[in-house]
Design a protein around this motif. Sequence first.
Motif, mmCIF file in Angstrom:
data_model
loop_
_atom_site.group_PDB
_atom_site.id
_atom_site.type_symbol
_atom_site.label_atom_id
_atom_site.label_comp_id
_atom_site.label_asym_id
_atom_site.label_seq_id
_atom_site.Cartn_x
_atom_site.Cartn_y
_atom_site.Cartn_z
ATOM 1 N N GLY A 50 -4.174 -3.746 -7.984
ATOM 2 C CA GLY A 50 -4.393 -2.636 -8.892
ATOM 3 C C GLY A 50 -4.538 -3.103 -10.332
ATOM 4 O O GLY A 50 -4.376 -4.290 -10.632
ATOM 5 N N HIS A 51 -4.810 -2.174 -11.232
ATOM 6 C CA HIS A 51 -5.097 -2.557 -12.619
ATOM 7 C C HIS A 51 -3.893 -3.244 -13.275
ATOM 8 O O HIS A 51 -4.054 -4.147 -14.099
ATOM 9 C CB HIS A 51 -5.516 -1.331 -13.428
ATOM 10 C CG HIS A 51 -4.406 -0.367 -13.702
ATOM 11 N ND1 HIS A 51 -3.613 -0.434 -14.827
ATOM 12 C CD2 HIS A 51 -3.945 0.683 -12.981
ATOM 13 C CE1 HIS A 51 -2.710 0.532 -14.798
ATOM 14 N NE2 HIS A 51 -2.892 1.230 -13.698
ATOM 15 N N SER A 84 0.838 -1.194 0.000
ATOM 16 C CA SER A 84 0.000 0.000 0.000
ATOM 17 C C SER A 84 0.872 1.242 0.000
ATOM 18 O O SER A 84 2.034 1.201 0.389
ATOM 19 C CB SER A 84 -0.922 0.020 1.221
ATOM 20 O OG SER A 84 -0.176 0.229 2.399
ATOM 21 N N ASP A 85 0.297 2.362 -0.410
ATOM 22 C CA ASP A 85 1.058 3.603 -0.501
ATOM 23 C C ASP A 85 1.687 3.981 0.839
ATOM 24 O O ASP A 85 2.814 4.451 0.901
ATOM 25 C CB ASP A 85 0.146 4.746 -0.957
ATOM 26 C CG ASP A 85 -0.362 4.521 -2.366
ATOM 27 O OD1 ASP A 85 0.095 3.566 -2.996
ATOM 28 O OD2 ASP A 85 -1.198 5.322 -2.809
ATOM 29 N N ALA A 135 0.431 -1.078 -6.467
ATOM 30 C CA ALA A 135 -0.716 -1.370 -5.603
ATOM 31 C C ALA A 135 -1.170 -2.815 -5.756
ATOM 32 O O ALA A 135 -1.403 -3.291 -6.862
ATOM 33 C CB ALA A 135 -1.870 -0.422 -5.937
#
Length: 295
Positions: free
Chosen positions: A164-165, A33-34, A161
């Motif tokens: 994520g995509h 995560s960020d 992420a």
Amino acid sequence: MARSPGEGSVSPSASLRGTRETLSDPELESLGSDSEINGFTAERKTDKYGFLIKTEENGGREEELSVDVLRQREAKWLDMLFNWDKWMAKRHKKIKLRCQKGIPPSLRGRAWQYLSGSRVKMDQNPNKFTELDSMAGDPKWVDIIERDLHRQFPFHEMFVARGGHGQQDLFRVLKAYTLYRPDEGYCQAQAPIAAVLLMHMPAEQAFWCLVQICEKYLPGYYSEKLEAIQLDGRILFSLLRKVSAVAYKHLSKQKIDPILYMTEWFMCAFSRTLPWSSVLRVWDMFFCEGNFVCH
């Protein structure tokens, strides 16, 4: 079971055991995560390739082409791509020279598809990727692929992420390949290859480009027994003996077999080894001339 090549003093056959499932490096694993990414600004900054830049870094300085030169090269490549069959038939040497100069970033993904023949392959198999994408996949391969996703370029904006995509598309491409070639299944070294492709093109195009790499450029590299990589390892050692007798004698004396250090270089097409600007230039020529460029 999984063990990285070159870990400890092991035989060539032992070092290959598990390579189809993992070339993992704990330092390359995604942080999830960020908020967990230490050293990066809250407003994530990236370099021109999409890799995150730490606050204390300036991203490094690389020689930049002037805008005029870049636009001229783009125009030349657009002309080639719009008349590809004609150029391939009559002016292939010119294509090679332009690849050596470096494919313009804006056209790199499209050029790789044309150079590899994956664009033709995709056109010959309409809806095939959609069909494979809709299938569930073999649970064995699905589980291994899912465990590998967070290890692929975790500090690139596409893959930073979890879920994520970028990771979703990577899963789709790798799962589709196991269904397309169930006799081969999944090899972990295919993951960074597919990730690099996804940085330059959509999932369907990346899938067909991966097919071409596995079948045309690196045949046998990802088979169960990895025969091709073992053969190339012996060739590498033979070449080393000719070009650097000192290194050859030292490695022989220490009983360090090529398979212990070159497996990741070749199987991942140097995507996890060289500086990124060099990776792209190597890949430009790899798609143009074949795998001897990487060897």
